[in-house]
Design a protein around this motif. Structure first.
Motif, PDB file in Angstrom:
ATOM      1  N   MET A 188       0.838  -1.170   0.000  1.00 39.89           N
ATOM      2  CA  MET A 188       0.000   0.000   0.000  1.00 39.89           C
ATOM      3  C   MET A 188       0.885   1.235   0.000  1.00 39.89           C
ATOM      4  O   MET A 188       1.860   1.312   0.723  1.00 39.89           O
ATOM      5  CB  MET A 188      -0.904  -0.018   1.232  1.00 39.89           C
ATOM      6  CG  MET A 188      -1.983   1.009   1.172  1.00 39.89           C
ATOM      7  SD  MET A 188      -3.217   1.002   2.496  1.00 39.89           S
ATOM      8  CE  MET A 188      -3.101  -0.562   3.261  1.00 39.89           C
ATOM      9  N   LYS A 189       0.532   2.217  -0.798  1.00 37.09           N
ATOM     10  CA  LYS A 189       1.288   3.460  -0.885  1.00 37.09           C
ATOM     11  C   LYS A 189       0.776   4.432   0.162  1.00 37.09           C
ATOM     12  O   LYS A 189      -0.346   4.327   0.640  1.00 37.09           O
ATOM     13  CB  LYS A 189       1.118   4.063  -2.273  1.00 37.09           C
ATOM     14  CG  LYS A 189       1.627   3.164  -3.377  1.00 37.09           C
ATOM     15  CD  LYS A 189       1.393   3.779  -4.720  1.00 37.09           C
ATOM     16  CE  LYS A 189       1.840   2.833  -5.808  1.00 37.09           C
ATOM     17  NZ  LYS A 189       1.717   3.420  -7.130  1.00 37.09           N
ATOM     18  N   ASP A 198      -4.505   2.973  -2.428  1.00 34.32           N
ATOM     19  CA  ASP A 198      -4.189   1.782  -3.212  1.00 34.32           C
ATOM     20  C   ASP A 198      -3.501   2.155  -4.527  1.00 34.32           C
ATOM     21  O   ASP A 198      -3.204   3.327  -4.776  1.00 34.32           O
ATOM     22  CB  ASP A 198      -5.443   0.933  -3.454  1.00 34.32           C
ATOM     23  CG  ASP A 198      -6.488   1.616  -4.324  1.00 34.32           C
ATOM     24  OD1 ASP A 198      -6.175   2.615  -5.009  1.00 34.32           O
ATOM     25  OD2 ASP A 198      -7.633   1.134  -4.317  1.00 34.32           O
ATOM     26  N   GLU A 199      -3.261   1.155  -5.355  1.00 35.06           N
ATOM     27  CA  GLU A 199      -2.558   1.371  -6.621  1.00 35.06           C
ATOM     28  C   GLU A 199      -3.365   2.208  -7.614  1.00 35.06           C
ATOM     29  O   GLU A 199      -2.820   2.722  -8.584  1.00 35.06           O
ATOM     30  CB  GLU A 199      -2.152   0.025  -7.264  1.00 35.06           C
ATOM     31  CG  GLU A 199      -3.315  -0.854  -7.652  1.00 35.06           C
ATOM     32  CD  GLU A 199      -3.834  -1.717  -6.509  1.00 35.06           C
ATOM     33  OE1 GLU A 199      -4.821  -2.425  -6.734  1.00 35.06           O
ATOM     34  OE2 GLU A 199      -3.280  -1.675  -5.397  1.00 35.06           O
ATOM     35  N   HIS A 200      -4.662   2.392  -7.340  1.00 31.37           N
ATOM     36  CA  HIS A 200      -5.518   3.232  -8.190  1.00 31.37           C
ATOM     37  C   HIS A 200      -5.714   4.614  -7.578  1.00 31.37           C
ATOM     38  O   HIS A 200      -6.584   5.365  -7.999  1.00 31.37           O
ATOM     39  CB  HIS A 200      -6.876   2.556  -8.402  1.00 31.37           C
ATOM     40  CG  HIS A 200      -6.761   1.210  -9.035  1.00 31.37           C
ATOM     41  ND1 HIS A 200      -6.354   1.029 -10.336  1.00 31.37           N
ATOM     42  CD2 HIS A 200      -6.957  -0.026  -8.531  1.00 31.37           C
ATOM     43  CE1 HIS A 200      -6.326  -0.261 -10.605  1.00 31.37           C
ATOM     44  NE2 HIS A 200      -6.678  -0.931  -9.525  1.00 31.37           N
ATOM     45  N   HIS A 201      -4.898   4.927  -6.571  1.00 29.59           N
ATOM     46  CA  HIS A 201      -4.918   6.210  -5.866  1.00 29.59           C
ATOM     47  C   HIS A 201      -6.230   6.452  -5.137  1.00 29.59           C
ATOM     48  O   HIS A 201      -6.635   7.586  -4.932  1.00 29.59           O
ATOM     49  CB  HIS A 201      -4.612   7.370  -6.820  1.00 29.59           C
ATOM     50  CG  HIS A 201      -3.321   7.194  -7.537  1.00 29.59           C
ATOM     51  ND1 HIS A 201      -2.106   7.317  -6.910  1.00 29.59           N
ATOM     52  CD2 HIS A 201      -3.055   6.850  -8.816  1.00 29.59           C
ATOM     53  CE1 HIS A 201      -1.150   7.084  -7.781  1.00 29.59           C
ATOM     54  NE2 HIS A 201      -1.697   6.789  -8.946  1.00 29.59           N
TER      55      HIS A 201
END
Length: 73
Positions: free
Chosen positions: A1-2, A61-64
């Motif tokens: 997770m970013k 997440d990876e989709h911001h």
């Protein structure tokens, strides 16, 4: 997770506009200089009588898309 770290200083009066819905998003500058926009509603658990102050880490997440937020200090 970013994640991204941001310092916030929002007075109680400013947050009242956010809470009432006349303002939906918060615009901030992250500690790395990026400008970010996120829904004001995610800050509600952190509102004190004098507003919101401190460092926060926002996870996405990876989709911001927003996943969680935590108060760092």
């Amino acid at each position: 997770m970013k994640s991204i770290d941001v310092h916030l200083s929002i007075s109680a009066e400013e947050f009242q506009h956010l809470y009432q819905g006349s303002v939906r998003d918060v615009l901030a500058i992250a500690d790395d200089g990026r400008r970010i926009r996120f829904p004001a509603a995610i800050l509600r658990p952190y509102v004190l009588h004098d507003g919101i102050r401190g460092w926060f880490r926002i996870h996405f997440d990876e989709h911001h898309r927003f996943k969680s937020i935590e108060r760092m200090a």
